[in-house]
Design a protein around this motif. Sequence first.
Motif, PDB file in Angstrom:
ATOM      1  N   ALA A 112       0.826  -1.212   0.000  1.00 31.67           N
ATOM      2  CA  ALA A 112       0.000   0.000   0.000  1.00 31.67           C
ATOM      3  C   ALA A 112       0.857   1.257   0.000  1.00 31.67           C
ATOM      4  CB  ALA A 112      -0.930  -0.010   1.204  1.00 31.67           C
ATOM      5  N   ALA A 113       1.988   1.220   0.716  1.00 28.87           N
ATOM      6  CA  ALA A 113       2.879   2.381   0.737  1.00 28.87           C
ATOM      7  C   ALA A 113       3.560   2.582  -0.615  1.00 28.87           C
ATOM      8  CB  ALA A 113       3.927   2.208   1.835  1.00 28.87           C
ATOM      9  N   ALA A 114       3.893   1.469  -1.295  1.00 30.04           N
ATOM     10  CA  ALA A 114       4.581   1.554  -2.579  1.00 30.04           C
ATOM     11  C   ALA A 114       3.629   1.898  -3.729  1.00 30.04           C
ATOM     12  CB  ALA A 114       5.298   0.242  -2.879  1.00 30.04           C
ATOM     13  N   HIS A 115       2.334   1.549  -3.580  1.00 29.74           N
ATOM     14  CA  HIS A 115       1.361   1.756  -4.666  1.00 29.74           C
ATOM     15  C   HIS A 115       0.088   2.400  -4.098  1.00 29.74           C
ATOM     16  CE1 HIS A 115       3.789  -0.647  -7.442  1.00 29.74           C
ATOM     17  NE2 HIS A 115       4.000  -1.455  -6.428  1.00 29.74           N
ATOM     18  N   PRO A 116       0.169   3.663  -3.745  1.00 33.93           N
ATOM     19  CA  PRO A 116      -0.977   4.311  -3.093  1.00 33.93           C
ATOM     20  C   PRO A 116      -2.215   4.437  -3.972  1.00 33.93           C
ATOM     21  CG  PRO A 116       0.736   5.909  -3.643  1.00 33.93           C
ATOM     22  CD  PRO A 116       1.325   4.557  -3.876  1.00 33.93           C
ATOM     23  N   ALA A 117      -2.060   4.317  -5.300  1.00 36.70           N
ATOM     24  CA  ALA A 117      -3.227   4.440  -6.181  1.00 36.70           C
ATOM     25  C   ALA A 117      -4.062   3.171  -6.229  1.00 36.70           C
ATOM     26  CB  ALA A 117      -2.780   4.813  -7.593  1.00 36.70           C
ATOM     27  N   ILE A 118      -3.556   2.078  -5.645  1.00 37.10           N
ATOM     28  CA  ILE A 118      -4.305   0.823  -5.611  1.00 37.10           C
ATOM     29  C   ILE A 118      -4.883   0.638  -4.209  1.00 37.10           C
ATOM     30  CG2 ILE A 118      -4.160  -1.693  -5.774  1.00 37.10           C
ATOM     31  CD1 ILE A 118      -2.147  -1.415  -7.942  1.00 37.10           C
ATOM     32  N   THR A 119      -6.174   0.432  -4.143  1.00 33.17           N
ATOM     33  CA  THR A 119      -6.856   0.208  -2.862  1.00 33.17           C
ATOM     34  C   THR A 119      -6.900  -1.281  -2.555  1.00 33.17           C
ATOM     35  OG1 THR A 119      -8.241   2.164  -3.184  1.00 33.17           O
ATOM     36  CG2 THR A 119      -9.015   0.517  -1.596  1.00 33.17           C
ATOM     37  N   LEU A 120      -6.454  -1.663  -1.355  1.00 27.52           N
ATOM     38  CA  LEU A 120      -6.521  -3.051  -0.911  1.00 27.52           C
ATOM     39  C   LEU A 120      -7.694  -3.198   0.053  1.00 27.52           C
ATOM     40  CD1 LEU A 120      -2.741  -3.808  -0.175  1.00 27.52           C
ATOM     41  CD2 LEU A 120      -4.003  -4.123  -2.310  1.00 27.52           C
ATOM     42  N   ARG A 121      -8.581  -4.138  -0.244  1.00 22.78           N
ATOM     43  CA  ARG A 121      -9.711  -4.425   0.649  1.00 22.78           C
ATOM     44  C   ARG A 121      -9.539  -5.836   1.187  1.00 22.78           C
ATOM     45  NH1 ARG A 121     -14.424  -2.251  -3.389  1.00 22.78           N
ATOM     46  NH2 ARG A 121     -14.088  -0.005  -3.111  1.00 22.78           N
ATOM     47  N   VAL A 122      -9.420  -5.957   2.488  1.00 18.12           N
ATOM     48  CA  VAL A 122      -9.147  -7.243   3.129  1.00 18.12           C
ATOM     49  C   VAL A 122     -10.440  -7.789   3.736  1.00 18.12           C
ATOM     50  CG1 VAL A 122      -7.789  -8.440   4.864  1.00 18.12           C
ATOM     51  CG2 VAL A 122      -6.794  -6.513   3.616  1.00 18.12           C
ATOM     52  N   HIS A 123     -10.704  -9.072   3.472  1.00 15.32           N
ATOM     53  CA  HIS A 123     -11.895  -9.741   3.984  1.00 15.32           C
ATOM     54  C   HIS A 123     -11.462 -10.969   4.783  1.00 15.32           C
ATOM     55  CE1 HIS A 123     -14.350  -7.433   1.006  1.00 15.32           C
ATOM     56  NE2 HIS A 123     -13.230  -7.536   0.297  1.00 15.32           N
ATOM     57  N   GLU A 124     -11.848 -11.049   6.030  1.00 15.34           N
ATOM     58  CA  GLU A 124     -11.600 -12.252   6.831  1.00 15.34           C
ATOM     59  C   GLU A 124     -12.721 -13.246   6.562  1.00 15.34           C
ATOM     60  OE1 GLU A 124      -9.944 -12.250  10.908  1.00 15.34           O
ATOM     61  OE2 GLU A 124     -10.291 -10.080  10.814  1.00 15.34           O
ATOM     62  N   GLN A 125     -12.359 -14.425   6.074  1.00 21.52           N
ATOM     63  CA  GLN A 125     -13.356 -15.428   5.702  1.00 21.52           C
ATOM     64  C   GLN A 125     -12.822 -16.826   5.981  1.00 21.52           C
ATOM     65  OE1 GLN A 125     -13.523 -14.216   1.534  1.00 21.52           O
ATOM     66  NE2 GLN A 125     -15.620 -13.499   1.802  1.00 21.52           N
ATOM     67  N   ILE A 284       4.414  -9.037  -4.271  1.00 18.80           N
ATOM     68  CA  ILE A 284       4.459 -10.014  -3.181  1.00 18.80           C
ATOM     69  C   ILE A 284       5.545 -11.055  -3.449  1.00 18.80           C
ATOM     70  CG2 ILE A 284       3.166 -11.840  -2.001  1.00 18.80           C
ATOM     71  CD1 ILE A 284       2.310  -8.991  -1.270  1.00 18.80           C
ATOM     72  N   ARG A 285       5.665 -11.507  -4.705  1.00 10.75           N
ATOM     73  CA  ARG A 285       6.711 -12.483  -5.033  1.00 10.75           C
ATOM     74  C   ARG A 285       8.092 -11.918  -4.751  1.00 10.75           C
ATOM     75  NH1 ARG A 285       3.687 -13.170 -10.639  1.00 10.75           N
ATOM     76  NH2 ARG A 285       2.135 -14.752 -10.084  1.00 10.75           N
ATOM     77  N   ARG A 286       8.319 -10.660  -5.137  1.00  9.77           N
ATOM     78  CA  ARG A 286       9.632 -10.056  -4.875  1.00  9.77           C
ATOM     79  C   ARG A 286       9.912  -9.972  -3.382  1.00  9.77           C
ATOM     80  NH1 ARG A 286       7.956  -6.414  -8.899  1.00  9.77           N
ATOM     81  NH2 ARG A 286       7.527  -4.824  -7.315  1.00  9.77           N
ATOM     82  N   LYS A 287       8.916  -9.568  -2.609  1.00  6.88           N
ATOM     83  CA  LYS A 287       9.111  -9.435  -1.161  1.00  6.88           C
ATOM     84  C   LYS A 287       9.362 -10.787  -0.504  1.00  6.88           C
ATOM     85  CE  LYS A 287       8.685  -6.055   0.892  1.00  6.88           C
ATOM     86  NZ  LYS A 287       9.668  -5.014   1.273  1.00  6.88           N
ATOM     87  N   LEU A 288       8.774 -11.845  -1.058  1.00 12.08           N
ATOM     88  CA  LEU A 288       8.962 -13.185  -0.507  1.00 12.08           C
ATOM     89  C   LEU A 288      10.216 -13.855  -1.061  1.00 12.08           C
ATOM     90  CD1 LEU A 288       5.287 -14.523  -0.615  1.00 12.08           C
ATOM     91  CD2 LEU A 288       6.557 -13.767   1.402  1.00 12.08           C
ATOM     92  N   GLY A 289      10.880 -13.215  -2.017  1.00  9.51           N
ATOM     93  CA  GLY A 289      12.089 -13.784  -2.592  1.00  9.51           C
ATOM     94  C   GLY A 289      11.833 -14.867  -3.606  1.00  9.51           C
ATOM     95  N   HIS A 290      10.653 -14.842  -4.238  1.00 12.33           N
ATOM     96  CA  HIS A 290      10.314 -15.829  -5.250  1.00 12.33           C
ATOM     97  C   HIS A 290      10.620 -15.289  -6.635  1.00 12.33           C
ATOM     98  CE1 HIS A 290       7.136 -17.634  -2.282  1.00 12.33           C
ATOM     99  NE2 HIS A 290       8.392 -17.766  -1.871  1.00 12.33           N
ATOM    100  N   GLY A 291      10.567 -16.164  -7.626  1.00 13.20           N
ATOM    101  CA  GLY A 291      10.790 -15.768  -9.002  1.00 13.20           C
ATOM    102  C   GLY A 291       9.600 -15.021  -9.560  1.00 13.20           C
ATOM    103  N   PRO A 292       9.725 -14.490 -10.797  1.00 13.63           N
ATOM    104  CA  PRO A 292       8.641 -13.699 -11.391  1.00 13.63           C
ATOM    105  C   PRO A 292       7.366 -14.465 -11.618  1.00 13.63           C
ATOM    106  CG  PRO A 292      10.359 -14.170 -13.008  1.00 13.63           C
ATOM    107  CD  PRO A 292      10.903 -14.587 -11.685  1.00 13.63           C
ATOM    108  N   LYS A 293       7.427 -15.793 -11.696  1.00 15.10           N
ATOM    109  CA  LYS A 293       6.223 -16.600 -11.913  1.00 15.10           C
ATOM    110  C   LYS A 293       5.788 -17.327 -10.658  1.00 15.10           C
ATOM    111  CE  LYS A 293       6.898 -17.309 -16.865  1.00 15.10           C
ATOM    112  NZ  LYS A 293       6.990 -18.304 -17.949  1.00 15.10           N
ATOM    113  N   GLY A 294       6.385 -16.997  -9.526  1.00 17.25           N
ATOM    114  CA  GLY A 294       5.983 -17.623  -8.274  1.00 17.25           C
ATOM    115  C   GLY A 294       6.618 -18.997  -8.089  1.00 17.25           C
ATOM    116  N   VAL A 295       6.232 -19.649  -6.990  1.00 15.10           N
ATOM    117  CA  VAL A 295       6.758 -20.958  -6.622  1.00 15.10           C
ATOM    118  C   VAL A 295       5.589 -21.894  -6.385  1.00 15.10           C
ATOM    119  CG1 VAL A 295       8.135 -22.249  -4.963  1.00 15.10           C
ATOM    120  CG2 VAL A 295       8.791 -19.927  -5.560  1.00 15.10           C
ATOM    121  N   ARG A 296       5.535 -22.978  -7.154  1.00 19.79           N
ATOM    122  CA  ARG A 296       4.413 -23.914  -7.007  1.00 19.79           C
ATOM    123  C   ARG A 296       4.534 -24.715  -5.706  1.00 19.79           C
ATOM    124  NH1 ARG A 296       0.686 -25.704 -10.835  1.00 19.79           N
ATOM    125  NH2 ARG A 296      -0.997 -26.677  -9.677  1.00 19.79           N
TER     126      ARG A 296
END
Length: 298
Positions: A112-125, A284-296
């Motif tokens: 959210a700090a890096a991309h203020p123009a994108i709104t994140l809506r979190v739902h606990e389910q 999120i992948r970059r922050k987790l240290g994953h590759g550009p296509k994620g980790v299966r």
Amino acid sequence: MRQLQCFVVLAEELSFTRAAQRLNMSQPPLSTQIQTLERELDAELINRTSRKVALTPVGEVFRRRARNMLDQYERSLLEIREIKRGQEGVVEISATGSILRGGLSELLASFAAAHPAITLRVHEQPPAAQINEVLSRRIDVSFNRSVPRLAELVYEYAWQEEMMALLRSDHPLSARASVSITDLRDDQHVVLRPESSDFATYVMSCIVASGYQPSVSQQVIDAQSIPSLVAAGFGVSIVPSSIARLTAGPLIFLPIRPNPPISQVYIVYRQDPVPSLQLFLAYIRRKLGHGPKGVRNP
């Protein structure tokens, strides 16, 4: 780009009249564009006669190059539009409270700090409800401890954490440095409802594999509900280590040794993520240290 476009259309039509009509311009400006291009290239591209227009050998070679350059330019414009679209909008996110505690909330705050123009809506389910919401497109992405088995959905490994034993501080085993699952066989257990998710089934299978069928006092859907029941005296439990964060009360969290059960968290989304979600996933992948296509798998 305008000079290239004029040349390519003229090379296709081989007529200044038809090329000017396609380009929605008159013939003199078209002729000026071609002449300017030829001066910049220091080469003649067009043979002009009173009867016809023909490409020179240099013009024939350059026509192919010019067409490729225009195609690359168009692709670049499309990519830029997609990037700009992805930098604004809304991303609907679902998770359980325990996963939010396990580091997801910090990741969301960083994004959210890096991309203020994108709104994140979190739902606990509950986990199963999250999957249904992603399928129905009401939710864009789910952070889930269970892997969906549906062709419409994609999942990536995010992170993992050890499971721990949760006891009241006055429990006879509370002074131990660690416990085994077998050490808890005589206690009442607070468990996740087995039918609520694959993860709940996994936790129960770990207990059974240790050699006993637990005596269950309470069943819940979200692991975040377990500490209050253990603190109230309903028994012990095996929970993700993230539950220990921000948990107060007369409780002890003990490592399980040997072979602690492992809780894995997955990112679940549809096959066709929208641009804003693509940007979110890449971050999120970059922050987790994953590759550009994620980790299966971990």
